[in-house]
Motif scaffolding. Structure first.
Motif, PDB file in Angstrom:
ATOM      1  N   LEU A  77       0.825  -1.208   0.000  1.00  0.00           N
ATOM      2  CA  LEU A  77       0.000   0.000   0.000  1.00  0.00           C
ATOM      3  C   LEU A  77       0.865   1.267   0.000  1.00  0.00           C
ATOM      4  O   LEU A  77       0.545   2.242  -0.686  1.00  0.00           O
ATOM      5  CB  LEU A  77      -0.950   0.008   1.199  1.00  0.00           C
ATOM      6  N   LYS A  78       1.939   1.254   0.755  1.00  0.00           N
ATOM      7  CA  LYS A  78       2.843   2.411   0.768  1.00  0.00           C
ATOM      8  C   LYS A  78       3.449   2.631  -0.615  1.00  0.00           C
ATOM      9  O   LYS A  78       3.549   3.770  -1.081  1.00  0.00           O
ATOM     10  CB  LYS A  78       3.955   2.211   1.804  1.00  0.00           C
ATOM     11  N   GLU A  79       3.852   1.541  -1.262  1.00  0.00           N
ATOM     12  CA  GLU A  79       4.424   1.654  -2.606  1.00  0.00           C
ATOM     13  C   GLU A  79       3.382   2.171  -3.601  1.00  0.00           C
ATOM     14  O   GLU A  79       3.694   3.007  -4.459  1.00  0.00           O
ATOM     15  CB  GLU A  79       4.966   0.301  -3.060  1.00  0.00           C
ATOM     16  N   ALA A  80       2.120   1.695  -3.482  1.00  0.00           N
ATOM     17  CA  ALA A  80       1.054   2.156  -4.374  1.00  0.00           C
ATOM     18  C   ALA A  80       0.793   3.646  -4.153  1.00  0.00           C
ATOM     19  O   ALA A  80       0.601   4.399  -5.116  1.00  0.00           O
ATOM     20  CB  ALA A  80      -0.217   1.346  -4.138  1.00  0.00           C
ATOM     21  N   GLN A  81       0.786   4.074  -2.901  1.00  0.00           N
ATOM     22  CA  GLN A  81       0.574   5.487  -2.595  1.00  0.00           C
ATOM     23  C   GLN A  81       1.689   6.333  -3.212  1.00  0.00           C
ATOM     24  O   GLN A  81       1.430   7.388  -3.809  1.00  0.00           O
ATOM     25  CB  GLN A  81       0.533   5.706  -1.083  1.00  0.00           C
ATOM     26  N   ARG A  83       3.544   5.587  -5.827  1.00  0.00           N
ATOM     27  CA  ARG A  83       3.383   5.593  -7.290  1.00  0.00           C
ATOM     28  C   ARG A  83       2.287   6.552  -7.727  1.00  0.00           C
ATOM     29  O   ARG A  83       2.448   7.329  -8.677  1.00  0.00           O
ATOM     30  CB  ARG A  83       3.052   4.184  -7.792  1.00  0.00           C
ATOM     31  N   ILE A  84       1.129   6.495  -7.036  1.00  0.00           N
ATOM     32  CA  ILE A  84      -0.003   7.361  -7.400  1.00  0.00           C
ATOM     33  C   ILE A  84       0.367   8.829  -7.206  1.00  0.00           C
ATOM     34  O   ILE A  84       0.067   9.682  -8.054  1.00  0.00           O
ATOM     35  CB  ILE A  84      -1.258   6.983  -6.600  1.00  0.00           C
ATOM     36  N   THR A  85       1.017   9.136  -6.099  1.00  0.00           N
ATOM     37  CA  THR A  85       1.429  10.518  -5.836  1.00  0.00           C
ATOM     38  C   THR A  85       2.390  11.004  -6.913  1.00  0.00           C
ATOM     39  O   THR A  85       2.256  12.129  -7.426  1.00  0.00           O
ATOM     40  CB  THR A  85       2.090  10.622  -4.443  1.00  0.00           C
ATOM     41  N   GLU A  86       3.330  10.185  -7.277  1.00  0.00           N
ATOM     42  CA  GLU A  86       4.292  10.560  -8.318  1.00  0.00           C
ATOM     43  C   GLU A  86       3.603  10.732  -9.665  1.00  0.00           C
ATOM     44  O   GLU A  86       3.895  11.680 -10.410  1.00  0.00           O
ATOM     45  CB  GLU A  86       5.398   9.496  -8.412  1.00  0.00           C
ATOM     46  N   ASN A  87       2.640   9.858  -9.983  1.00  0.00           N
ATOM     47  CA  ASN A  87       1.882   9.991 -11.241  1.00  0.00           C
ATOM     48  C   ASN A  87       1.090  11.298 -11.273  1.00  0.00           C
ATOM     49  O   ASN A  87       1.020  11.970 -12.309  1.00  0.00           O
ATOM     50  CB  ASN A  87       0.946   8.805 -11.445  1.00  0.00           C
ATOM     51  N   CYS A  88       0.480  11.646 -10.150  1.00  0.00           N
ATOM     52  CA  CYS A  88      -0.277  12.906 -10.079  1.00  0.00           C
ATOM     53  C   CYS A  88       0.643  14.111 -10.260  1.00  0.00           C
ATOM     54  O   CYS A  88       0.297  15.068 -10.959  1.00  0.00           O
ATOM     55  CB  CYS A  88      -1.032  13.009  -8.764  1.00  0.00           C
ATOM     56  N   ARG A  89       1.791  14.088  -9.622  1.00  0.00           N
ATOM     57  CA  ARG A  89       2.763  15.185  -9.773  1.00  0.00           C
ATOM     58  C   ARG A  89       3.168  15.336 -11.239  1.00  0.00           C
ATOM     59  O   ARG A  89       3.234  16.454 -11.766  1.00  0.00           O
ATOM     60  CB  ARG A  89       4.004  14.900  -8.934  1.00  0.00           C
ATOM     61  N   ASN A  90       3.464  14.207 -11.853  1.00  0.00           N
ATOM     62  CA  ASN A  90       3.877  14.252 -13.269  1.00  0.00           C
ATOM     63  C   ASN A  90       2.752  14.795 -14.150  1.00  0.00           C
ATOM     64  O   ASN A  90       3.003  15.580 -15.065  1.00  0.00           O
ATOM     65  CB  ASN A  90       4.308  12.867 -13.748  1.00  0.00           C
ATOM     66  N   TYR A  91       1.518  14.411 -13.872  1.00  0.00           N
ATOM     67  CA  TYR A  91       0.383  14.889 -14.670  1.00  0.00           C
ATOM     68  C   TYR A  91       0.218  16.400 -14.514  1.00  0.00           C
ATOM     69  O   TYR A  91       0.004  17.123 -15.484  1.00  0.00           O
ATOM     70  CB  TYR A  91      -0.912  14.169 -14.272  1.00  0.00           C
ATOM     71  N   VAL A  92       0.312  16.872 -13.273  1.00  0.00           N
ATOM     72  CA  VAL A  92       0.177  18.305 -13.011  1.00  0.00           C
ATOM     73  C   VAL A  92       1.312  19.061 -13.704  1.00  0.00           C
ATOM     74  O   VAL A  92       1.088  20.125 -14.305  1.00  0.00           O
ATOM     75  CB  VAL A  92       0.162  18.597 -11.491  1.00  0.00           C
ATOM     76  N   ARG A  93       2.520  18.558 -13.661  1.00  0.00           N
ATOM     77  CA  ARG A  93       3.665  19.200 -14.316  1.00  0.00           C
ATOM     78  C   ARG A  93       3.494  19.227 -15.845  1.00  0.00           C
ATOM     79  O   ARG A  93       3.792  20.223 -16.489  1.00  0.00           O
ATOM     80  CB  ARG A  93       4.936  18.426 -13.966  1.00  0.00           C
ATOM     81  N   ASP A  94       3.011  18.112 -16.375  1.00  0.00           N
ATOM     82  CA  ASP A  94       2.867  18.018 -17.838  1.00  0.00           C
ATOM     83  C   ASP A  94       1.635  18.752 -18.364  1.00  0.00           C
ATOM     84  O   ASP A  94       1.634  19.214 -19.512  1.00  0.00           O
ATOM     85  CB  ASP A  94       2.787  16.545 -18.267  1.00  0.00           C
ATOM     86  N   ASN A  95       0.570  18.878 -17.578  1.00  0.00           N
ATOM     87  CA  ASN A  95      -0.691  19.467 -18.034  1.00  0.00           C
ATOM     88  C   ASN A  95      -1.209  20.498 -17.027  1.00  0.00           C
ATOM     89  O   ASN A  95      -2.235  20.279 -16.371  1.00  0.00           O
ATOM     90  CB  ASN A  95      -1.752  18.383 -18.229  1.00  0.00           C
ATOM     91  N   PRO A  96      -0.575  21.617 -16.867  1.00  0.00           N
ATOM     92  CA  PRO A  96      -0.996  22.579 -15.848  1.00  0.00           C
ATOM     93  C   PRO A  96      -2.374  23.178 -16.129  1.00  0.00           C
ATOM     94  O   PRO A  96      -3.164  23.347 -15.196  1.00  0.00           O
ATOM     95  CB  PRO A  96       0.087  23.646 -15.872  1.00  0.00           C
ATOM     96  N   LEU A  97      -2.713  23.491 -17.372  1.00  0.00           N
ATOM     97  CA  LEU A  97      -4.021  24.084 -17.660  1.00  0.00           C
ATOM     98  C   LEU A  97      -5.163  23.088 -17.435  1.00  0.00           C
ATOM     99  O   LEU A  97      -6.207  23.454 -16.883  1.00  0.00           O
ATOM    100  CB  LEU A  97      -4.061  24.613 -19.097  1.00  0.00           C
TER     101      LEU A  97
END
Length: 117
Positions: A77-81, A83-97
């Motif tokens: 669960l810690k590893e999944a959390q 991964r999800i947090t890192e994916n969200c950060r990457n999405y926000v960085r790549d698609n700010p608008l």
């Protein structure tokens, strides 16, 4: 009455021997009975004790397995959390608008839902 007490105290062994013999016989009989009962119940007591030990061992093994599984799942669960947090950060960085648009839409829907009550 004093003479009878004196006679008893002067010959203490004459009156006590039959009583002592009866007490010894009763004591030996009681010991023999206790030994028989003990011998008869010993296998049953040993079976119950063995069963109790086996039950405790099974419970201890089950608890150890549960604790180990809980530890493994916790790590997953810690590893999944992470991964999800890192994916969200990457999405926000790549698609700010798009991220701002999603946040505004979510806020609008949430305010409508809360005000409807």
């Amino acid at each position: 009455m004093e003479t009878s007490v004196n006679n008893l105290s002067s010959n203490p062994g004459t009156m006590g021997k039959p009583f002592t013999s009866n007490i010894d016989e009763a004591s030996a009989g009681a010991h023999h009975t206790i030994d028989k009962v003990t011998d008869a119940t010993r296998p049953a007591v040993e079976r119950v004790a063995t069963g109790a030990h086996q039950a405790v061992d099974k419970l201890a093994d089950a608890a150890a397995n549960a604790a180990e599984t809980f530890g493994v799942k916790s790590e997953q669960l810690k590893e999944a959390q992470t991964r999800i947090t890192e994916n969200c950060r990457n999405y926000v960085r790549d698609n700010p608008l798009a991220t701002v648009g999603i946040a505004v839409a979510a806020g609008f829907l949430l305010s409508k839902f809360i005000n409807a009550r």
